[in-house]
Design a protein around this motif. Sequence first.
Motif, PDB file in Angstrom:
ATOM      1  N   GLN A 108       0.903  -1.030  -0.192  1.00  0.00           N
ATOM      2  CA  GLN A 108      -0.132   0.051  -0.025  1.00  0.00           C
ATOM      3  C   GLN A 108       0.799   1.157   0.034  1.00  0.00           C
ATOM      4  N   TYR A 109       1.955   1.068   0.912  1.00  0.00           N
ATOM      5  CA  TYR A 109       2.931   2.466   0.672  1.00  0.00           C
ATOM      6  C   TYR A 109       3.561   2.459  -0.659  1.00  0.00           C
ATOM      7  N   SER A 110       3.876   1.443  -1.345  1.00  0.00           N
ATOM      8  CA  SER A 110       4.507   1.513  -2.538  1.00  0.00           C
ATOM      9  C   SER A 110       3.434   2.266  -3.721  1.00  0.00           C
ATOM     10  N   THR A 111       2.288   1.771  -3.550  1.00  0.00           N
ATOM     11  CA  THR A 111       1.098   2.274  -4.466  1.00  0.00           C
ATOM     12  C   THR A 111       0.869   3.803  -4.092  1.00  0.00           C
ATOM     13  N   ALA A 112       0.928   4.227  -2.935  1.00  0.00           N
ATOM     14  CA  ALA A 112       0.840   5.534  -2.593  1.00  0.00           C
ATOM     15  C   ALA A 112       1.709   6.214  -3.374  1.00  0.00           C
ATOM     16  N   VAL A 113       2.954   5.746  -3.268  1.00  0.00           N
ATOM     17  CA  VAL A 113       4.365   6.498  -3.733  1.00  0.00           C
ATOM     18  C   VAL A 113       4.021   6.408  -5.483  1.00  0.00           C
ATOM     19  N   SER A 114       3.676   5.551  -6.023  1.00  0.00           N
ATOM     20  CA  SER A 114       3.490   5.218  -7.458  1.00  0.00           C
ATOM     21  C   SER A 114       2.251   6.051  -7.999  1.00  0.00           C
ATOM     22  N   ILE A 115       1.200   6.110  -7.373  1.00  0.00           N
ATOM     23  CA  ILE A 115       0.052   6.821  -7.949  1.00  0.00           C
ATOM     24  C   ILE A 115       0.384   8.210  -8.308  1.00  0.00           C
ATOM     25  N   SER A 160      -6.976   7.806   6.312  1.00  0.00           N
ATOM     26  CA  SER A 160      -7.007   6.244   5.624  1.00  0.00           C
ATOM     27  C   SER A 160      -6.072   6.291   4.372  1.00  0.00           C
ATOM     28  N   TYR A 161      -6.107   4.826   4.043  1.00  0.00           N
ATOM     29  CA  TYR A 161      -5.181   4.528   2.952  1.00  0.00           C
ATOM     30  C   TYR A 161      -5.930   5.119   1.743  1.00  0.00           C
ATOM     31  N   GLY A 162      -7.191   5.258   1.557  1.00  0.00           N
ATOM     32  CA  GLY A 162      -7.793   5.864   0.447  1.00  0.00           C
ATOM     33  C   GLY A 162      -7.645   7.190   0.220  1.00  0.00           C
ATOM     34  N   GLY A 163      -7.852   7.907   1.304  1.00  0.00           N
ATOM     35  CA  GLY A 163      -7.526   9.339   1.550  1.00  0.00           C
ATOM     36  C   GLY A 163      -6.066   9.635   1.008  1.00  0.00           C
ATOM     37  N   LEU A 164      -5.194   9.000   1.388  1.00  0.00           N
ATOM     38  CA  LEU A 164      -3.618   9.081   0.898  1.00  0.00           C
ATOM     39  C   LEU A 164      -3.605   8.890  -0.389  1.00  0.00           C
ATOM     40  N   ILE A 165      -4.222   7.896  -1.005  1.00  0.00           N
ATOM     41  CA  ILE A 165      -4.214   7.666  -2.426  1.00  0.00           C
ATOM     42  C   ILE A 165      -4.757   8.740  -3.278  1.00  0.00           C
ATOM     43  N   ALA A 166      -5.913   9.372  -2.739  1.00  0.00           N
ATOM     44  CA  ALA A 166      -6.446  10.540  -3.551  1.00  0.00           C
ATOM     45  C   ALA A 166      -5.561  11.762  -3.394  1.00  0.00           C
ATOM     46  N   THR A 167      -5.018  12.302  -2.299  1.00  0.00           N
ATOM     47  CA  THR A 167      -4.416  13.216  -2.226  1.00  0.00           C
ATOM     48  C   THR A 167      -3.025  13.240  -3.111  1.00  0.00           C
TER      49      THR A 167
END
Length: 349
Positions: A108-115, A160-167
């Motif tokens: 999930q962290y790697s996804t947040a970096v990549s998105i 949350s993870y979803g909020g991090l991905i969105a931002t």
Amino acid sequence: MAFAGHQHDHATGMNEYSHDDKFAAQHISDTSIANHAMPDRKREAPPLVKVMSDEERYRKELSLVRKIDIRLMPMVILMYIMNYLDRNNIAAARLAGLQKELKLSSTQYSTAVSILFVGYVLMQIPSNLFLNKMGKPALYLPTCMIIWGVISGATGGCQSYGGLIATRFMLGFIEAAYFPGCLFYLSSWYTRKELGFRTALLYSGSLLSGAFSGLIAAGITSGMNGTKGLLAWRWLFIIEGVVTVVIAFAAFFILPNFPRTTSWLSEEERQLAAWRLEEDIGEDDWVGSKEQTFFHGMKLAFLDIKMWILMVILFCFVASGSVTNFFPTVVQTLGYNNIISLLLTAPPY
């Protein structure tokens, strides 16, 4: 030949100029020779430039380039430092408690970096097309900076993870406007021979941001963890976001648009600034949106083989540099605590 003779007579005086001055002098010399060898009767210098002697133009062009450097380069480099800081501070935030508090897995962290790069890729080309149509980089680039500063600060409020991905996605979407837009912006002020050195100076901002990122994160982690009930990683995003917004507001008052519309240049300097670019590439830098369509520049780019080669090179460069998003974590595996690990990320830069 007359200009060449003049250069010989003043060789001693020219030794006092800096390396950059000699660089500009060589450009002026090359341009003069080219103009004598291949006269273009379709284009004629503006009135105030036309009456200049070779010696006078040489002096005034050097003065003009210095004036542009002082006004443009410090601010665009500072803006790029903040662009990189806001993009990569998630690496330091991981050690400051982000992953633990949001309960993120490594994937999930790697996804947040990549998105972030998904939004970045989607917006780069449309942003530059819009900037070309708008014709006001001094308004557009700082405005984008304010927006990404707000988004960066808002990352500190994620629950949350979803909020991090969105931002992160929105951050990449807005930050994409700056680097390609800045290259376009600089090309509207500098000749081809001058542009390489200025682009290198601009890109050095990314390295400076890497050095400061760990130091800033270490200071916030050691001094603000738990302040107002917030963990250090939240303060990291909030503080850097606020600084970004403040710098962006300052940029509104410092950055000019294009040579033809710059109030702090005299009429003679405006004519010289525009003419030397037209002389360098055979056409004016920017006249108006009616003369340039959204897709005209895209067509020229797609048909240029150099663009595709440079795209592959940049792809490899960025891919190899992605280790910076995991660098603090890698250093921590050596057995140091969080603060020491963050401090140790600075020396390599």
